[in-house]
Design an enzyme around this catalytic site. Structure first.
Site, PDB file in Angstrom:
ATOM      1  N   TRP A 117       0.818  -1.209   0.000  1.00 53.04           N
ATOM      2  CA  TRP A 117       0.000   0.000   0.000  1.00 53.04           C
ATOM      3  C   TRP A 117       0.852   1.259   0.000  1.00 53.04           C
ATOM      4  CZ3 TRP A 117      -4.446  -0.786  -1.883  1.00 53.04           C
ATOM      5  CH2 TRP A 117      -5.149  -1.963  -1.611  1.00 53.04           C
ATOM      6  N   ASP A 188      -1.341   6.779   6.415  1.00 54.68           N
ATOM      7  CA  ASP A 188      -2.435   5.933   5.938  1.00 54.68           C
ATOM      8  C   ASP A 188      -2.741   4.919   7.045  1.00 54.68           C
ATOM      9  OD1 ASP A 188      -4.104   4.089   4.792  1.00 54.68           O
ATOM     10  OD2 ASP A 188      -2.775   3.576   3.120  1.00 54.68           O
ATOM     11  N   LYS A 212     -12.108  -1.595   7.144  1.00 59.61           N
ATOM     12  CA  LYS A 212     -11.358  -2.499   8.008  1.00 59.61           C
ATOM     13  C   LYS A 212     -11.758  -2.336   9.472  1.00 59.61           C
ATOM     14  CE  LYS A 212      -8.379  -2.829   4.276  1.00 59.61           C
ATOM     15  NZ  LYS A 212      -7.583  -2.036   3.364  1.00 59.61           N
TER      16      LYS A 212
HETATM   17  C1  PLP Z   1      -7.069  -1.482   2.241  1.00 59.88           C
HETATM   18  C2  PLP Z   1      -6.027  -0.461   2.243  1.00 59.88           C
HETATM   19  C3  PLP Z   1      -5.987   0.571   1.277  1.00 59.88           C
HETATM   20  C4  PLP Z   1      -6.937   0.619   0.099  1.00 59.88           C
HETATM   21  O1  PLP Z   1      -8.100   1.187   0.417  1.00 59.88           O
HETATM   22  P1  PLP Z   1      -9.247   1.380  -0.683  1.00 59.88           P
HETATM   23  O2  PLP Z   1     -10.338   1.884   0.205  1.00 59.88           O
HETATM   24  O3  PLP Z   1      -9.533   0.072  -1.320  1.00 59.88           O
HETATM   25  O4  PLP Z   1      -8.770   2.404  -1.633  1.00 59.88           O
HETATM   26  C5  PLP Z   1      -5.018   1.523   1.399  1.00 59.88           C
HETATM   27  N1  PLP Z   1      -4.101   1.480   2.388  1.00 59.88           N
HETATM   28  C6  PLP Z   1      -4.093   0.498   3.308  1.00 59.88           C
HETATM   29  C7  PLP Z   1      -3.049   0.492   4.378  1.00 59.88           C
HETATM   30  C8  PLP Z   1      -5.054  -0.494   3.268  1.00 59.88           C
HETATM   31  O5  PLP Z   1      -5.056  -1.474   4.186  1.00 59.88           O
END
Ligand code: PLP
Length: 377
Positions: A117, A188, A212
């Site tokens: 990511w 993030d 999540k």
């Molecule tokens: C799941 C995830 C994403 C992607 O998120 P989307 O909502 O599918 O764009 C980005 N960063 C991390 C750390 C993730 O776990």
């Protein structure tokens, strides 16, 4: 007809109580939240209609929006120096939004990459300006992964900002400490928000896709320091990407994802009743320690991350004999343990232990893993 439907529903409910969902995302939601949503699915708060059928500008929905923001502010102790935005587009939209607004011509942004990511975020930023992508992932001869020491990083001079991913969802790697940066710090937190206590004032911008630890997909939380607006260029970006304008309009520049927001608000209330972020953190430590202990027992299972960088949320593991993967997953499913497939890019297994996973679910998984080892070891 209605009676059989109701019996059917009850049966599903009873059965689903015995299923533990370890999916990495979209992930399981807390059972009490799902039951509450089910209860008021057709008639929300006496309105006679579903929450997804009313205007986001109605007083009832406005109250929900305000209450959920207040609850999230309380949970993470967010001061008024920060805006809390309820947006769309997922983490991926923020991969673009951040460089689009913050990466000015002639400047360089610093990205710490410890997995899939963070690398994606870095790649996306390259479209908008100069990026110093620092690979902080270290693999030793035993194929054990760790985050390298900051003294080895080739840092930028006065970057526009530093971006990092505290918890890498696929590799299961976690920063043990915040990276030091003089520049605005951007994180993030998609796969670890609300699972541990953080000091929001250590960051300048935090973002997280909801699917999540917060609610269903479709909602993205952004927590941004209002003082950062003056550093941002909003002149050539989509209106919905304008943090300042979204802030001014209470995240309702256009129609927000009302149902996802509603479910998130129930999750925040559930968290407050379940010990808040401190309670979630304590459980996350307990659950992850239990599972790592089982994985480390004798080499039948293996997690490839050094102890200090092991994720509490996403725990990938492999079997000594790869050929048994499918049998493992199939038998796990029969035992009511679902969503254990590793990410399609790495294979193997992965157990995601987000806030909604009860300790009991981890204990059932461990019991299953021991039995599996006994019969296949
Ligand atoms: C799941 C995830 C994403 C992607 O998120 P989307 O909502 O599918 O764009 C980005 N960063 C991390 C750390 C993730 O776990």
């Amino acid at each position: 007809m209605l009676k059989t439907l109701r019996q059917e529903a009850r049966k599903i409910l009873v059965t689903s109580n015995m299923i533990f969902n370890f999916c990495a995302g979209p992930a399981a939601l807390p059972k009490p939240v799902m039951l509450k949503a089910q209860e008021e699915f057709l008639d929300w708060g006496g309105t006679g209609v579903s929450v997804m059928e009313i205007s986001h500008r109605s007083p009832e929905y406005q109250q929900l929006a305000e209450r959920s923001e207040r609850n999230l502010r309380n949970l993470l102790k967010i001061s008024d120096d920060y805006a809390v935005l309820f947006l769309q587009g997922g983490g991926t939209q923020q991969f673009s939004n951040i460089p689009m607004t913050l990466l000015k011509k002639g400047r360089e942004a610093e990205y710490l990459s410890n997995g899939v990511w963070s690398s994606k975020a870095s790649k996306e930023a390259e479209k908008y300006g100069k990026v110093n992508n620092i690979d902080v992932l270290h693999v030793n001869e035993e194929k054990t992964y760790s985050i390298s020491s900051a003294s080895c990083w080739n840092r930028s001079d006065l970057p526009a900002y530093t971006h990092f991913t505290p918890n890498e969802t696929i590799g299961g790697l976690r920063f043990e400490a915040l990276p030091v940066s003089e520049a605005p710090l951007i994180a993030d937190l998609s796969s670890c928000i609300l699972s541990e206590q953080i000091n929001v004032s250590d960051y300048d911008l935090i973002y997280a896709g909801a699917q999540k630890n917060i609610g269903p997909a479709g909602l993205t939380i952004v927590i941004v320091k209002r003082a950062l607006y003056s550093e941002m260029d909003f002149s050539q970006i989509p209106a919905v990407s304008n943090y300042q304008e979204q802030d001014k309009q209470g995240s309702m520049l256009n129609t927000p994802p009302t149902y996802s927001w509603y479910l998130a608000s129930l999750v925040f209330e559930w968290m407050q009743e379940s010990g808040g972020v401190a309670g979630m953190e304590q459980q996350a430590i307990e659950k992850s320690e239990l599972l790592y202990h089982c994985i480390d027992e004798d080499g039948f299972y293996r997690n490839p991350v050094v102890e200090r960088n092991r994720s509490r949320m996403n725990i990938p593991f492999i079997l000594k004999d790869n050929a048994l993967n499918d049998v493992f997953l199939c038998e796990a499913k029969k035992a009511g343990l679902v969503g254990l497939e590793g990410h399609r890019s790495v294979g193997g297994m992965r157990a995601s232990l987000y806030n909604s996973m009860p300790v009991a679910g981890v204990k059932v998984l461990i019991e299953f893993m021991r039995e599996f080892k006994a019969s296949h070891g």
